[in-house]
Write a protein that holds these residues in place. Structure first.
Motif, short mmCIF file in Angstrom:
data_model
loop_
_atom_site.label_atom_id
_atom_site.label_comp_id
_atom_site.label_asym_id
_atom_site.label_seq_id
_atom_site.Cartn_x
_atom_site.Cartn_y
_atom_site.Cartn_z
N SER A 165 0.83 -1.21 0.00
CA SER A 165 0.00 0.00 0.00
C SER A 165 0.86 1.25 0.00
N GLN A 166 1.96 1.21 -0.74
CA GLN A 166 2.86 2.36 -0.81
C GLN A 166 3.03 2.81 -2.25
N ASP A 169 2.83 6.15 2.17
CA ASP A 169 1.64 5.32 2.32
C ASP A 169 0.59 5.90 1.38
N ASP A 170 -0.10 5.06 0.62
CA ASP A 170 -1.06 5.59 -0.36
C ASP A 170 -2.24 6.30 0.29
N SER A 185 -1.81 8.61 2.52
CA SER A 185 -1.34 9.92 2.93
C SER A 185 -1.41 10.97 1.83
#
Length: 71
Positions: free
Chosen positions: A37-38, A55-56, A58
């Motif tokens: 999930s990055q 982090d996706d 953020s």
């Protein structure tokens, strides 16, 4: 299996994004790591290429920002 993918859960390579809740520079998604999930984002500061692994959750798509306020 190659975890570097062109399409992730929310973002794909080439998408313009900003950090959620801030006036960060516009960044471009360079890589998507779906299993973690990055996303790796790149942007320029004074002609220097910068990059960060985020982090996706953020970041938000750039189109959601209007005048520095998320719509």
């Amino acid at each position: 299996m190659n975890e570097e993918l062109s399409v992730g859960r929310k973002f794909k390579v080439g998408d313009a994004v900003r950090l959620a809740g801030s006036g960060s520079p516009v960044m471009t998604v360079n890589r998507v790591y779906e299993s973690a999930s990055q996303i790796e984002c790149v942007w320029f500061v004074g002609g220097k290429l910068e990059r960060a692994l985020l982090d996706d959750r953020s970041v938000v798509p750039y189109e959601k920002w209007k005048g520095g306020v998320m719509k």
